[in-house]
Design a protein around this motif. Structure first.
Motif, short mmCIF file in Angstrom:
data_model
loop_
_atom_site.label_atom_id
_atom_site.label_comp_id
_atom_site.label_asym_id
_atom_site.label_seq_id
_atom_site.Cartn_x
_atom_site.Cartn_y
_atom_site.Cartn_z
N THR A 175 6.53 11.48 7.51
CA THR A 175 5.18 10.98 7.75
C THR A 175 5.17 9.50 7.43
O THR A 175 5.74 9.09 6.42
N PHE A 176 4.53 8.71 8.28
CA PHE A 176 4.39 7.28 8.03
C PHE A 176 2.96 7.01 7.62
O PHE A 176 2.04 7.16 8.43
N ARG A 177 2.75 6.64 6.35
CA ARG A 177 1.41 6.35 5.85
C ARG A 177 1.18 4.84 5.85
O ARG A 177 1.96 4.08 5.29
N VAL A 178 0.10 4.43 6.49
CA VAL A 178 -0.30 3.02 6.53
C VAL A 178 -1.42 2.84 5.52
O VAL A 178 -2.36 3.63 5.47
N GLU A 179 -1.31 1.79 4.70
CA GLU A 179 -2.37 1.43 3.76
C GLU A 179 -2.66 -0.06 3.91
O GLU A 179 -1.74 -0.88 3.85
N ILE A 180 -3.92 -0.38 4.12
CA ILE A 180 -4.35 -1.76 4.31
C ILE A 180 -5.30 -2.11 3.18
O ILE A 180 -6.33 -1.44 3.00
N THR A 181 -4.93 -3.11 2.39
CA THR A 181 -5.73 -3.51 1.23
C THR A 181 -6.17 -4.96 1.35
O THR A 181 -5.58 -5.74 2.10
#
Length: 110
Positions: free
Chosen positions: A5-11
């Motif tokens: 799974t590729f999890r993207v997190e934008i902060t």
């Protein structure tokens, strides 16, 4: 059976005006992310009660290509993505080469 799974997190650092967002992709290899609050197949606004308030958007994707398409659509000005691998054998995610934009393509930094 292997899965990923590729999890993207934008902060965003809300203490600094005008700072660009920070984008990270973590490849979960043969393991599932510890939380399941991310939407599957698209980026969506992170829930405030669950995540640190700096986390703006998150999403889980089946392939890196899908994740990169979503990032590029949401943030066309993005030019760098931090990358991590988190395998079943790791206690913590390991940082790997970041991706930088070269025209319309994303390339790992050597």
């Amino acid at each position: 059976m292997a899965y990923q799974t590729f999890r993207v997190e934008i902060t965003r650092d809300e203490t600094r005006d005008g700072e660009p967002v920070k984008i990270e992709v973590t490849a979960y290899i043969d393991r599932m992310p510890e939380t399941n609050e991310a939407t599957i197949g698209r980026l969506s606004r992170a829930r405030r009660g669950v995540w640190n308030s700096r986390l703006q958007y998150t999403g889980d994707f089946d392939t890196l290509g899908e994740a990169l398409e979503a990032i590029t659509a949401a943030y066309p000005e993005a030019d760098r993505i931090g990358c991590y691998e988190y395998t079943v054998d790791d206690e913590f995610a390991r940082e790997v080469a970041p991706l930088v934009r070269s025209g319309k393509n994303w390339m790992p930094v050597a």
